[in-house]
Motif scaffolding. Structure first.
Motif, mmCIF file in Angstrom:
data_model
loop_
_atom_site.group_PDB
_atom_site.id
_atom_site.type_symbol
_atom_site.label_atom_id
_atom_site.label_comp_id
_atom_site.label_asym_id
_atom_site.label_seq_id
_atom_site.Cartn_x
_atom_site.Cartn_y
_atom_site.Cartn_z
ATOM 1 N N ARG A 43 0.829 -1.204 0.000
ATOM 2 C CA ARG A 43 0.000 0.000 0.000
ATOM 3 C C ARG A 43 0.863 1.253 0.000
ATOM 4 N NH1 ARG A 43 -3.081 2.882 4.438
ATOM 5 N NH2 ARG A 43 -2.097 1.446 5.893
ATOM 6 N N GLY A 44 2.106 1.114 0.451
ATOM 7 C CA GLY A 44 2.992 2.275 0.509
ATOM 8 C C GLY A 44 2.623 3.210 1.641
ATOM 9 N N TYR A 45 2.370 2.624 2.812
ATOM 10 C CA TYR A 45 1.944 3.430 3.956
ATOM 11 C C TYR A 45 2.964 4.533 4.259
ATOM 12 C CZ TYR A 45 0.414 4.752 8.627
ATOM 13 O OH TYR A 45 -0.021 5.474 9.708
ATOM 14 N N GLY A 46 2.468 5.745 4.439
ATOM 15 C CA GLY A 46 3.336 6.874 4.742
ATOM 16 C C GLY A 46 3.804 7.622 3.513
ATOM 17 N N GLY A 47 3.574 7.046 2.321
ATOM 18 C CA GLY A 47 3.976 7.704 1.084
ATOM 19 C C GLY A 47 2.847 8.539 0.505
ATOM 20 N N GLU A 48 3.212 9.560 -0.255
ATOM 21 C CA GLU A 48 2.208 10.472 -0.811
ATOM 22 C C GLU A 48 1.685 10.048 -2.176
ATOM 23 O OE1 GLU A 48 5.578 13.569 -2.598
ATOM 24 O OE2 GLU A 48 4.618 13.949 -0.662
ATOM 25 N N ARG A 49 2.376 9.103 -2.829
ATOM 26 C CA ARG A 49 1.922 8.664 -4.152
ATOM 27 C C ARG A 49 0.753 7.694 -3.994
ATOM 28 N NH1 ARG A 49 6.228 9.804 -7.870
ATOM 29 N NH2 ARG A 49 4.844 9.022 -9.500
ATOM 30 N N ARG A 80 -5.176 -2.174 -4.167
ATOM 31 C CA ARG A 80 -4.342 -3.362 -4.419
ATOM 32 C C ARG A 80 -4.622 -4.032 -5.774
ATOM 33 N NH1 ARG A 80 -2.392 -4.661 0.764
ATOM 34 N NH2 ARG A 80 -2.466 -2.710 1.925
ATOM 35 N N PRO A 81 -5.896 -4.144 -6.221
ATOM 36 C CA PRO A 81 -6.119 -4.757 -7.530
ATOM 37 C C PRO A 81 -5.413 -4.009 -8.661
ATOM 38 C CG PRO A 81 -8.163 -4.727 -6.286
ATOM 39 C CD PRO A 81 -7.178 -3.909 -5.515
ATOM 40 N N ASP A 82 -5.361 -2.676 -8.575
ATOM 41 C CA ASP A 82 -4.660 -1.892 -9.596
ATOM 42 C C ASP A 82 -3.162 -2.179 -9.552
ATOM 43 O OD1 ASP A 82 -7.083 -0.786 -10.271
ATOM 44 O OD2 ASP A 82 -6.769 1.071 -9.148
ATOM 45 N N GLY A 83 -2.640 -2.329 -8.342
ATOM 46 C CA GLY A 83 -1.226 -2.654 -8.208
ATOM 47 C C GLY A 83 -0.905 -4.038 -8.749
ATOM 48 N N ALA A 84 -1.801 -4.995 -8.505
ATOM 49 C CA ALA A 84 -1.606 -6.345 -9.018
ATOM 50 C C ALA A 84 -1.619 -6.354 -10.548
ATOM 51 C CB ALA A 84 -2.700 -7.271 -8.480
#
Length: 317
Positions: free
Chosen positions: A80-86, A121-125
């Motif tokens: 998920r990239g927790y803490g990131g702004e993207r 997450r589906p978009d990342g997959a």
């Protein structure tokens, strides 16, 4: 945030917050029931936990990624990239991206395998599959219902267990422990101890231990200043002391804390070697990182063949 002290035991505060915890648990369960997960084009391994941080899921994910890489599989991490702004799906480049952009954990994961961050997450997959991923390792996400998991691994810190056993805000649990175990295909106990909670009968249980790298030996018998911004900072401080390192000061920051230049320069001004974790170092201003020593933590399974058997069931034919 720093975990409040009452999460470690049942107190009048946790009892007062119990109604809110019950409502939170009910809302989470309803959310999980009513979302139909998307199935990715490749198998998905979910490495998750039931507590708010500190269970050891990232070391577990790193260890599994190394095993799949050694087997020759083109596996990717999904975070998920927790803490990131993207927020858009993004393939992490550790040479370009910063913790402020993609989060601290993805930068660590990207040192082992290609890593995609995505709020959805589906978009990342989908993006990882487009890059040629044969398998996905989802770091965290046991409570995320949007992507189908082919193998769900529940990581439990054996030295902490479930804290006071209550759901947030009354305790450290994201959901009741029984609910998480019901969806898990296996449980991984990291650093088993007398505090390790009981696991539901019938679920395969694997044991593993965290191991510091050889850098820690360089500080044996020496005095340092240790600092970190992780869910359970005392675990890091105790690890150093257990290996003969004397801590002149221990500075605990909130989990995922973004260090300012002033904070690091203040620590450097103490005139002693500074020691932190790899997860913390990527959140330090780049030009100051070389002045700080990192103690890397890896994970070793007590029975590596057991995790191998689980992974082999998912390997592409």
């Amino acid at each position: 945030m720093k975990a409040p002290a009452f999460w470690h035991s049942n107190t009048i505060v946790s009892a007062m917050l119990a109604p809110f915890a019950k409502a939170y648990a009910a809302a989470s369960a309803c959310h999980l029931r009513h979302i139909k997960p998307v199935r990715a084009r490749v198998p998905v391994i979910c490495v998750g936990n039931v507590t708010l941080g500190g269970a050891g899921k990232t070391p577990v994910a790193l260890a599994i990624g190394q095993m799949l890489r050694d087997r020759g599989l083109n596996a990717f991490y999904l975070s998920r990239g927790y803490g990131g702004e993207r927020t858009e799906p993004l393939l992490v480049n550790p040479l370009i991206h910063t913790a402020a952009e993609v989060g601290d954990e993805p930068l660590l994961l990207a040192r082992v395998l290609p890593t995609v961050v995505a709020t959805r997450r589906p978009d990342g997959a989908k993006l990882a599959a487009a890059y040629g991923a044969e398998m996905l390792i989802m770091d965290d996400g046991l409570q995320n219902p949007y992507l189908h998991k082919d193998l769900s691994l529940l990581v439990i810190d054996g030295t902490y267990g479930f804290g006071n056993g209550r759901v947030v805000p009354a305790g450290p649990l994201r959901e009741p422990a029984e609910a998480a175990m019901a969806r898990a295909d296996a449980v991984i106990i990291v650093n088993p101890s007398e505090k390790t909670p009981a696991v539901k009968e019938g679920i395969p249980v694997l044991h593993a231990r965290t191991v510091p790298d050889s850098m820690i030996e360089d500080f044996k018998g020496k005095t340092v200043v240790a600092f970190c911004g992780i869910a359970q900072p005392e675990k890091f401080f105790s690890l150093l002391e257990a290996h003969g390192v004397t801590l002149a000061q221990r500075k605990a920051f909130a989990d995922h804390h973004p260090y300012s230049r002033a904070e690091i320069e203040s620590l450097l001004g103490l005139g002693l070697p500074l020691v932190t974790t790899a997860k913390d170092k990527v959140r330090i201003p780049a030009d100051l990182q070389q002045q700080i020593t990192t103690v890397e933590i890896s994970l070793e399974f007590e029975d590596k063949s057991a995790i191998d058997l689980l992974l082999q069931k998912l390997s592409p034919s």
